[in-house]
Scaffold this motif. Sequence first.
Motif, PDB file in Angstrom:
ATOM      1  N   ARG A 143      75.301  40.191  60.472  1.00 11.13           N
ATOM      2  CA  ARG A 143      74.276  40.880  59.688  1.00 11.13           C
ATOM      3  C   ARG A 143      72.943  40.107  59.687  1.00 11.13           C
ATOM      4  O   ARG A 143      71.873  40.707  59.725  1.00 11.13           O
ATOM      5  N   LEU A 144      73.010  38.758  59.658  1.00 14.31           N
ATOM      6  CA  LEU A 144      71.789  37.937  59.637  1.00 14.31           C
ATOM      7  C   LEU A 144      70.966  38.164  60.913  1.00 14.31           C
ATOM      8  O   LEU A 144      69.742  38.315  60.860  1.00 14.31           O
ATOM      9  N   ASP A 145      71.663  38.194  62.049  1.00 12.23           N
ATOM     10  CA  ASP A 145      70.958  38.438  63.318  1.00 12.23           C
ATOM     11  C   ASP A 145      70.374  39.842  63.356  1.00 12.23           C
ATOM     12  O   ASP A 145      69.294  40.066  63.927  1.00 12.23           O
ATOM     13  N   GLU A 146      71.088  40.813  62.764  1.00 11.95           N
ATOM     14  CA  GLU A 146      70.583  42.182  62.726  1.00 11.95           C
ATOM     15  C   GLU A 146      69.271  42.267  61.930  1.00 11.95           C
ATOM     16  O   GLU A 146      68.320  42.942  62.339  1.00 11.95           O
ATOM     17  N   VAL A 147      69.240  41.556  60.800  1.00  6.77           N
ATOM     18  CA  VAL A 147      68.026  41.562  59.974  1.00  6.77           C
ATOM     19  C   VAL A 147      66.858  40.938  60.747  1.00  6.77           C
ATOM     20  O   VAL A 147      65.740  41.467  60.756  1.00  6.77           O
ATOM     21  N   TYR A 148      67.136  39.831  61.440  1.00  4.74           N
ATOM     22  CA  TYR A 148      66.086  39.154  62.212  1.00  4.74           C
ATOM     23  C   TYR A 148      65.575  40.046  63.346  1.00  4.74           C
ATOM     24  O   TYR A 148      64.363  40.173  63.573  1.00  4.74           O
ATOM     25  N   LYS A 149      66.509  40.699  64.053  1.00  3.35           N
ATOM     26  CA  LYS A 149      66.133  41.584  65.156  1.00  3.35           C
ATOM     27  C   LYS A 149      65.313  42.775  64.649  1.00  3.35           C
ATOM     28  O   LYS A 149      64.318  43.167  65.262  1.00  3.35           O
ATOM     29  N   GLU A 150      65.730  43.326  63.521  1.00  2.00           N
ATOM     30  CA  GLU A 150      65.010  44.470  62.960  1.00  2.00           C
ATOM     31  C   GLU A 150      63.597  44.075  62.510  1.00  2.00           C
ATOM     32  O   GLU A 150      62.646  44.840  62.666  1.00  2.00           O
ATOM     33  N   PRO A 188      53.879  44.089  47.786  1.00  2.00           N
ATOM     34  CA  PRO A 188      55.188  43.416  47.860  1.00  2.00           C
ATOM     35  C   PRO A 188      55.131  42.198  48.769  1.00  2.00           C
ATOM     36  O   PRO A 188      54.260  42.075  49.616  1.00  2.00           O
ATOM     37  N   VAL A 189      56.104  41.294  48.592  1.00  2.00           N
ATOM     38  CA  VAL A 189      56.216  40.136  49.479  1.00  2.00           C
ATOM     39  C   VAL A 189      56.577  40.632  50.869  1.00  2.00           C
ATOM     40  O   VAL A 189      57.474  41.464  51.032  1.00  2.00           O
ATOM     41  N   ARG A 190      55.837  40.131  51.877  1.00  2.00           N
ATOM     42  CA  ARG A 190      56.116  40.549  53.253  1.00  2.00           C
ATOM     43  C   ARG A 190      56.637  39.371  54.072  1.00  2.00           C
ATOM     44  O   ARG A 190      56.271  38.221  53.837  1.00  2.00           O
ATOM     45  N   TYR A 191      57.502  39.708  55.025  1.00  2.00           N
ATOM     46  CA  TYR A 191      58.138  38.703  55.858  1.00  2.00           C
ATOM     47  C   TYR A 191      57.680  38.885  57.301  1.00  2.00           C
ATOM     48  O   TYR A 191      57.543  40.016  57.788  1.00  2.00           O
ATOM     49  N   LYS A 192      57.460  37.741  57.992  1.00  2.00           N
ATOM     50  CA  LYS A 192      57.051  37.780  59.396  1.00  2.00           C
ATOM     51  C   LYS A 192      57.759  36.651  60.143  1.00  2.00           C
ATOM     52  O   LYS A 192      58.038  35.593  59.566  1.00  2.00           O
ATOM     53  N   THR A 193      58.042  36.886  61.420  1.00  2.81           N
ATOM     54  CA  THR A 193      58.628  35.814  62.233  1.00  2.81           C
ATOM     55  C   THR A 193      57.558  34.779  62.511  1.00  2.81           C
ATOM     56  O   THR A 193      56.362  35.052  62.435  1.00  2.81           O
ATOM     57  N   HIS A 194      57.986  33.565  62.884  1.00  2.14           N
ATOM     58  CA  HIS A 194      57.039  32.478  63.148  1.00  2.14           C
ATOM     59  C   HIS A 194      56.050  32.843  64.242  1.00  2.14           C
ATOM     60  O   HIS A 194      54.840  32.669  64.094  1.00  2.14           O
ATOM     61  N   SER A 195      56.556  33.313  65.371  1.00  2.00           N
ATOM     62  CA  SER A 195      55.681  33.607  66.513  1.00  2.00           C
ATOM     63  C   SER A 195      54.664  34.664  66.148  1.00  2.00           C
ATOM     64  O   SER A 195      53.506  34.608  66.553  1.00  2.00           O
ATOM     65  N   SER A 196      55.067  35.643  65.362  1.00  4.81           N
ATOM     66  CA  SER A 196      54.154  36.704  64.958  1.00  4.81           C
ATOM     67  C   SER A 196      53.036  36.154  64.090  1.00  4.81           C
ATOM     68  O   SER A 196      51.871  36.500  64.244  1.00  4.81           O
ATOM     69  N   PHE A 197      53.410  35.256  63.151  1.00  5.88           N
ATOM     70  CA  PHE A 197      52.383  34.702  62.271  1.00  5.88           C
ATOM     71  C   PHE A 197      51.373  33.872  63.053  1.00  5.88           C
ATOM     72  O   PHE A 197      50.166  34.033  62.903  1.00  5.88           O
ATOM     73  N   ILE A 255      70.938  49.340  53.922  1.00  4.13           N
ATOM     74  CA  ILE A 255      71.640  48.399  53.060  1.00  4.13           C
ATOM     75  C   ILE A 255      70.843  48.272  51.758  1.00  4.13           C
ATOM     76  O   ILE A 255      69.719  48.776  51.648  1.00  4.13           O
ATOM     77  N   ASP A 256      71.446  47.581  50.762  1.00  4.09           N
ATOM     78  CA  ASP A 256      70.746  47.389  49.501  1.00  4.09           C
ATOM     79  C   ASP A 256      69.507  46.519  49.705  1.00  4.09           C
ATOM     80  O   ASP A 256      69.503  45.601  50.537  1.00  4.09           O
ATOM     81  N   ARG A 257      68.468  46.776  48.867  1.00  4.02           N
ATOM     82  CA  ARG A 257      67.243  45.967  48.946  1.00  4.02           C
ATOM     83  C   ARG A 257      67.538  44.505  48.620  1.00  4.02           C
ATOM     84  O   ARG A 257      67.015  43.584  49.254  1.00  4.02           O
ATOM     85  N   SER A 258      68.414  44.256  47.613  1.00  2.00           N
ATOM     86  CA  SER A 258      68.747  42.878  47.232  1.00  2.00           C
ATOM     87  C   SER A 258      69.459  42.157  48.368  1.00  2.00           C
ATOM     88  O   SER A 258      69.251  40.960  48.590  1.00  2.00           O
ATOM     89  N   THR A 259      70.302  42.897  49.117  1.00  2.00           N
ATOM     90  CA  THR A 259      71.002  42.289  50.258  1.00  2.00           C
ATOM     91  C   THR A 259      70.008  41.915  51.349  1.00  2.00           C
ATOM     92  O   THR A 259      70.063  40.817  51.927  1.00  2.00           O
ATOM     93  N   ALA A 260      69.078  42.834  51.631  1.00  2.00           N
ATOM     94  CA  ALA A 260      68.042  42.548  52.641  1.00  2.00           C
ATOM     95  C   ALA A 260      67.200  41.347  52.226  1.00  2.00           C
ATOM     96  O   ALA A 260      66.880  40.472  53.044  1.00  2.00           O
ATOM     97  N   SER A 261      66.864  41.297  50.926  1.00  2.00           N
ATOM     98  CA  SER A 261      66.067  40.171  50.426  1.00  2.00           C
ATOM     99  C   SER A 261      66.817  38.857  50.588  1.00  2.00           C
ATOM    100  O   SER A 261      66.230  37.833  50.955  1.00  2.00           O
ATOM    101  N   ARG A 262      68.131  38.877  50.323  1.00  2.00           N
ATOM    102  CA  ARG A 262      68.937  37.657  50.434  1.00  2.00           C
ATOM    103  C   ARG A 262      68.957  37.154  51.877  1.00  2.00           C
ATOM    104  O   ARG A 262      68.784  35.958  52.130  1.00  2.00           O
ATOM    105  N   TYR A 263      69.146  38.064  52.847  1.00  2.00           N
ATOM    106  CA  TYR A 263      69.181  37.657  54.253  1.00  2.00           C
ATOM    107  C   TYR A 263      67.795  37.167  54.719  1.00  2.00           C
ATOM    108  O   TYR A 263      67.678  36.193  55.473  1.00  2.00           O
ATOM    109  N   LEU A 264      66.752  37.838  54.294  1.00  2.00           N
ATOM    110  CA  LEU A 264      65.396  37.435  54.694  1.00  2.00           C
ATOM    111  C   LEU A 264      65.062  36.045  54.166  1.00  2.00           C
ATOM    112  O   LEU A 264      64.471  35.215  54.883  1.00  2.00           O
ATOM    113  N   ASN A 265      65.440  35.759  52.934  1.00  2.00           N
ATOM    114  CA  ASN A 265      65.164  34.438  52.379  1.00  2.00           C
ATOM    115  C   ASN A 265      66.008  33.351  53.037  1.00  2.00           C
ATOM    116  O   ASN A 265      65.593  32.192  53.134  1.00  2.00           O
TER     117      ASN A 265
END
Length: 882
Positions: free
Chosen positions: A3-10, A58-67, A33-43
């Motif tokens: 699931r962690l890799d899926e979140v990163y790929k998405e 809202p708090v936004r997440y970005k990969t290192h290379s993208s940033f 999936i639940d928002r709390s679950t997505a938040s847990r994997y992203l963090n």
Amino acid sequence: MNRLDEVYKELKSFEQIHPQGASAYDIAKKLKIDRSTASRYLNKLVKENKVMKSPGKPVRYKTHSSFVNTQQADLEIRVGKSLQPILKKAMAAFLYPSNPLPILITGETGTGKTFLAETLSKIVNQTSDDKKQIPFITFNCADYANNPELLMGQIFGIKEGAFTGAAEDKIGLVERANNGILFLDEIHRLPPSGQEMLFYLMDKGIYRRLGETTKERYSNVSLIAATTEDPNKALLPTLNRRFSVKLTLPPLRERSREEREELLEQFLKEEKKKMNTDLLISDSCREILLTYECPGNIGQLKSDIQIACARAYLRFLNNEEDRVILKKEDLSNELMDGVNEKIKKQEFNSKSNLYDSSPLPNIYEKLNEINKNQPLEITNVKLQRIIQEYIQILSQKYKPPQLSKKGWQKLIDKDLLDALKLAYHKLKKQLPASVSINQLYVLGLHLQNYRNHSKNNRYHESLPSIIHPNIKYRQSAQQLALFLEKNIGLNLPEEEIELMAFFLKSERPHSSLVEQSIAVILVTHGEYTASSMAHVTNTLLGNEVIHAIDMPLDVSTNETYERVKQEIQKNPNIKGVLLLVDIGSLVTMGDTIQHEIDIPIRTLSNVNLSMVLEAGRKSLVSSLSLDEIYEETKKAMFAFIKNDAQTATMHKKRLIATVCFTGEGAAQLLETWIKKYLSTLDQDVIVRTVRIDPTTKDTTVLKELKSYYDIVAIIGTVSVSIDDVPFIPAWELLQKEGISRLEKLLELTRNRIDFIDNQPIEQKEFATLILQGLGEIVTYINPKIMIEILDEFMPPIQAFFQWDNTRELGMWMHLGSLVDRIISAKLNNTMEQLKKSVPIDRNITITKEEEEIWSKLLSKLESTFKIKIPAIIKKELIKLSR
């Protein structure tokens, strides 16, 4: 896939469409999936340093290379896409292993120095593994420039009672920036004492608050500094060299139109965002913003756009227009005044006749105004001064890039211009090697002047004949005059041909040509290192005695080898060659060339300016052999750091000789002027007038004086040449360049001491000698750390190879500069070029004992400086050890 890799790929997939990044809700919705679950994997991905999150709602997440790509894209717009190497170098410096390298940013006001520093700090914060925000402290030294004590107190802190008004201890910026970044703008405003304190902080991480004498404080600070001044002039040399990475941001006028368009669009977007409405710009307004002179660079461009937007927005608020439209009339009055003035100048220049409205300087009237009743030597001084001023005016007023090819065609008749172009190519061998096509064009301006005045037939008197002292230039002028007569029928009188010789003198203001029996060739790594040292020496000595060959890192050793060989073969009359080199494969180049060319060659490595000056001086002495010049130059290698009076022989008093044909007139005037001009540091200098016989030009008196005095220079109306002494023409001394040259010669000869040659170098002297020597040439390493390592690990190597102290000292210098080059190659991605510069000797066999004896030192250097020494360089080191 878990699931962690899926979140990163998405998240990566989401960024391709939405560069601003994804919220936890966005990912939850995509993966169902639940928002709390997505938040847990992203963090969790944030903790693993794969993802970053940006503050806000809202708090936004970005990969290192993208940033990093987003930040770099924004930075590219401000700096310009054509300058991506600057960005890469800045990023490489700040992401350097263990600690960021100190950076110095130079450039005019408004070029984006502060923006670059701020953006680098943001990238470092976003890429850091530490959750804590890395402090970024910025300070402009100009704010306290009028109060040096308070300025240093702001940076380093203040101890209670340090000065009047210091009622309590105060924390400085260095302490606040501990484990973070300190950006010091306008660093040149720091007084010398403050620069020394800053150097000590960079070097040791130690500082003291203002007023503290014993307590040492420590701070781990990553330093970025910026200045609008030339750091070579505004900063102490020690501090300037300590900045491992130097970045120069070019002014707006040197950028492409495309880059300026990108800046304009960027600033318009920012203003549109503030207005929260559509923002349009008229074509005429856009064109002015893209082309007007903008001395304040990017900062001024942004300010001018903001002023125009404010005026356009006011019209929109007053319901005068239904949209915000930037028009020409919205631009500031100051901006439009400059634009209108430029248009007027262009119109005036296009309508003006160059010869009627802006005539060339009239050399004929000036030369004929001279009072011929004056003494001959005074007349000659005036004549030469007028000629030099005339040539200088033509050269500076009509020099490229101000004049294009069409510009020259407007000034010079087509047949004359074409003939000069042809002469430049046809007479290449007859003209002095230093003559450029631009010099011939400047000469063309004078010949055009001669044509114009000949047509008017206004001057019936012949010009006074003024003879150039160098026969080579006179002969070249004769050849050129014959060529012009043959090709376009331009028949020049003898006095005009003599005048032409002055136009053919090298563009370097002081140099003349001499015949050398021993050639001195300077070869060093770098784009302009050799050329720069040669220029200083040739200018001071007034002769082209040093032949420079630069070796950029992308140039192979074989190519440099061929260039050196060609330089030697240029002059078949030389009896020997002194090769001055820095490091690496250049050290053995002379030995190899000597096998191919039957000319003796001696090589001196680890060259410095003192050695080049001494080699140049001694090469002017025709009676000295190659070995004698070699030994004299070798003495100078460490002379600049020896100060023990016991090692010095008695030195002579200094003397300046003024000469003319009579021993009176001009020479005595010069003597009086020089005595008044001498500074307090040169009150020991004696000024002596000498008469030179006009027929024989006998220099016996000068040679006799030379045996009793150290002659700094000979100055006068008579061209005099004696061994080892520069000559300054009287007319040149009356100009700024001549005064500067005399000042440098006086500075060079202050406390000049001849050191005893054969004194052995003791082991205890190594640290001092190496500290001074490496301090002059290295950029990335701390010489003190290098000395500590060599002092510990070098003794067994020295014992194994049985070096004497001189040989060991040379290896210390070689290793220090070598490590510095390896760090530079690593930082600039030029390691392959560095390895290619090392000569390959397939016949050499390295023994196991040799490898083992070197291994501990090389391992220590690699671990200390975070480098990997290539195998080919290790092999070359062992070869040099034997």
